[in-house]
Design an enzyme around this catalytic site. Structure first.
Site, short mmCIF file in Angstrom:
data_model
loop_
_atom_site.label_atom_id
_atom_site.label_comp_id
_atom_site.label_asym_id
_atom_site.label_seq_id
_atom_site.Cartn_x
_atom_site.Cartn_y
_atom_site.Cartn_z
CE LYS A 133 -3.35 2.95 0.91
NZ LYS A 133 -4.17 3.48 -0.16
CE LYS B 226 -1.85 7.50 7.04
NZ LYS B 226 -3.03 6.65 7.17
#
Ligand code: NAD
Length: 297
Positions: free
Chosen positions: A171, A240
């Site tokens: 991811k 993030k």
């Protein structure tokens, strides 16, 4: 597996994914710190629980869709968290947390007899609504096979490995590319507009040419040129993801010089536009410096 599952974190992604499970015949027990998110699910027949621990005392399989690694850690392992539930056997994390947090949380859950499965997703809010996400699953193979029909409700399921964290690595690699495409396309389009080109024409040309990417095909035409800035993914969460990717690449001994520049731009977007701004608003940083706006003529 049982058709009764828990779902914690009913935000931009969690709510549409949970609604798809309800529509597919799953009986959901849900929790979110925001009561209005819970109400959207109970209106469709889900049961509300009073805490994460209460979800985990009601069902043996719990899905999480939460913003950041510290929040996932707290919800999984903290006081009143999933690990203190009496029934839970499997925790599936749909959030983007990075591999090191996933490994650490999986080890702490394993000590309590609970198996962690990574299952981060890609494809945005539109993909979550339509059930067309890419679902990146890592965990014990037999368990992942058992979970596949449920995860397929969210989109296309890819088994990427047995070790905890492998789905997260997948991811982060994907989102580094997505973040880079958005940042670089913003720069290219502002450059063209400042030089007199129409941004819609630019996207048409890029999409018929070799610069084609997810920002030129989707985010710039639908969210930037229309000035909607409503893709549904917060700048703070994208920042993030890029940060986590660089930290983990550094720990793995992989140099990433392009990513370092991309992180610097997302850090500025987070600082100047705010963590809650839509990620497509990053173009505004470059527009301000250039003194133009990306709009159709
Ligand atoms: P969001 O902020 O919209 O939703 C998070 C939800 O978690 C909120 O409803 C919030 O109230 C809830 N929450 C926060 N703390 C909680 C706690 N302690 N207990 C219970 N609930 C709590 O975020 P999102 O955009 O839905 O993203 C969720 C995750 O999915 C993130 O890790 C993100 O990086 C990832 N992701 C997002 C997208 C996207 O396009 N938005 C796409 C792919 C992956």
């Amino acid at each position: 597996m049982s058709k009764q599952v828990g779902f914690i974190g009913l935000g931009r992604m969690g709510e549409p994914m949970a609604l798809r499970l309800v529509a597919a015949g799953y009986e959901l027990v849900v929790y979110d710190v925001r009561p209005e998110s819970v109400a959207a699910l109970t209106a469709k027949g889900a049961l509300a629980a009073a805490s994460s621990a209460a979800v985990a005392s009601a069902v043996d399989t719990v899905l999480l869709s939460l913003p950041t690694p510290p929040i996932v850690r707290e919800v999984a392992l903290g006081a009143g968290g999933v690990a203190s539930g009496s029934k839970v056997k499997t925790v599936i994390d749909l959030s983007t947390t990075g591999a090191s947090a996933a490994r650490e949380i999986a080890a702490a859950l394993a000590a309590k007899g609970i198996t962690a499965v990574d299952s981060p997703v890609s494809g945005g809010v539109a993909g979550a609504v339509a059930g067309t996400l890419a679902v990146m699953v890592a965990g014990p193979r037999a368990l992942c096979t058992e979970l596949e029909p449920m995860l397929a409700v969210f989109g296309k399921v890819f088994f990427v490995g047995e070790r905890p964290g492998m789905g997260q690595t997948m991811k982060l690699a994907n989102n580094l590319l997505s973040a880079t495409a958005m940042a670089a396309t913003a720069e290219a389009v502002v450059f063209g507009v400042k030089s007199g080109l129409d941004p819609s024409v630019m996207c048409d040309v890029i999409n018929a040419g070799s610069g084609r990417n997810t920002a030129s095909m989707d985010k710039v035409p639908r969210q930037v040129i229309t000035r909607k800035f409503a893709q549904g993914f917060a700048t703070g969460l994208m920042y993030k993801d890029v940060r986590l990717c660089l930290e983990e690449a550094e720990a793995a001994g992989v140099p990433m010089s392009v990513a370092a520049g991309v992180r610097a731009l997302w850090a500025r977007a987070n600082e100047e536009l705010g963590a809650d701004s839509d990620m497509t608003a990053i173009v505004q940083l470059i527009e301000r410096a250039a003194g133009v706006e990306v709009k159709s003529k």
